[in-house]
Design an enzyme around this catalytic site. Structure first.
Site, PDB file in Angstrom:
ATOM      1  N   ASN A 290       0.927  -1.149   0.088  1.00 27.56           N
ATOM      2  CA  ASN A 290      -0.138  -0.137   0.054  1.00 27.56           C
ATOM      3  C   ASN A 290       0.618   1.176  -0.025  1.00 27.56           C
ATOM      4  OD1 ASN A 290       0.448   1.048   2.979  1.00 27.56           O
ATOM      5  ND2 ASN A 290      -0.339  -1.119   3.134  1.00 27.56           N
ATOM      6  N   ARG A 291       0.238   2.469  -0.039  1.00 23.09           N
ATOM      7  CA  ARG A 291       0.999   3.673  -0.239  1.00 23.09           C
ATOM      8  C   ARG A 291       1.494   4.256   0.776  1.00 23.09           C
ATOM      9  NH1 ARG A 291       0.916   4.801  -5.666  1.00 23.09           N
ATOM     10  NH2 ARG A 291      -1.105   4.304  -6.961  1.00 23.09           N
TER      11      ARG A 291
END
Ligand code: CTP
Ligand code: CA
Length: 230
Positions: free
Chosen positions: A34-35
């Protein structure tokens, strides 16, 4: 107080902060990720250390961030590794903050070798649900230990971000929940956050737009007040 004016209100306290995004392995070279940059968790750890706490930072994948000064850093990859590291680190801690972006799901199986193309399309990726580490930590909470969660929420047709934050606080059972309102360029991969600090006693504080260090200070203010009162 130190000459720079920061209160030493966490002196003698031990705190644990998780940060960054977990990576869920598919094979030796691939993962689901994920970011999350880890910046909020790093700011929480740095500010706690500046206010006198002994800090353990359990760091999943982050942007290229320097280790905060005077903080013990434990590196992890997957949600399951983060879970083990947190359960070990929180023993005897006064406060625990789950700022990590934990993957909700992981691949069912981890291939022992690199997955190769075969000429036909692959099977759909089978996923399973990761344990909810925050809920586990709340369940294992030692007497007087303060557990803090984070949530990034948007509104939808069932309610606004604050509504979802209140529901999440109740569902998780933590002492404090930091709710970031997502949208308008806030929260992800940008240096500024804004939202609310919701407490299990029903109190709700607006967290004005500001730096991640400022948000960290507001969180530790609330934690320090609860540690004083316990
Ligand atoms: N969290 C956790 N373990 C998980 C998922 C989330 O400990 N498997 C923690 C996060 O670190 C955060 C809080 O729970 O402190 C809220 O995470 P969030 O993703 O907002 O909550 P979820 O319960 O996963 O709900 P959602 O469906 O909104 O993603
Ligand atoms: Ca989630």
């Amino acid at each position: 107080e130190r000459p720079d004016g920061l209160p030493q209100d966490l002196a003698g306290r031990r705190v644990v902060v998780s940060a960054g995004g977990t990576r869920e392995p598919l094979d030796p070279v691939r993962f689901l990720g994920n970011r999350s940059s880890g910046r909020q968790g790093y700011a929480l750890a740095a500010v706690a250390a500046q206010r006198g706490a002994a800090v353990t930072l359990v760091a999943a994948h982050t942007a290229d961030l320097a280790d905060p000064a005077a903080v013990e850093v434990v590196r992890v990859g997957s949600a399951l590794e983060l879970r083990d590291a947190m359960h070990a680190a929180v023993k005897g801690a006064d406060a625990v903050v789950m700022a990590a972006a934990v993957a909700d799901f992981r691949p069912v199986s981890l291939a022992g070798h690199k997955i190769k193309k075969t000429g036909s399309d692959p099977e759909p990726l089978a996923l399973t649900t990761n344990p909810d580490i925050l809920v586990e930590l709340v369940g294992a909470r030692e007497p007087g230990q303060i557990v803090v969660g984070f949530a990034a929420e948007t509104g939808d047709d069932t309610g606004d971000a604050l509504h979802h934050g209140r529901q999440k606080l109740a569902r998780k059972g933590c002492d404090l929940l930091v709710v970031n309102a997502v949208g308008d360029g806030m929260a992800f991969e940008v240096p500024e956050n804004a939202g609310w600090l919701l407490a299990a006693d029903g109190s709700e504080t607006v967290l004005p737009h500001g730096s991640k260090a400022l948000l960290a200070s507001r969180v530790w203010d609330a934690v320090a007040a609860r540690l004083r009162d316990r």
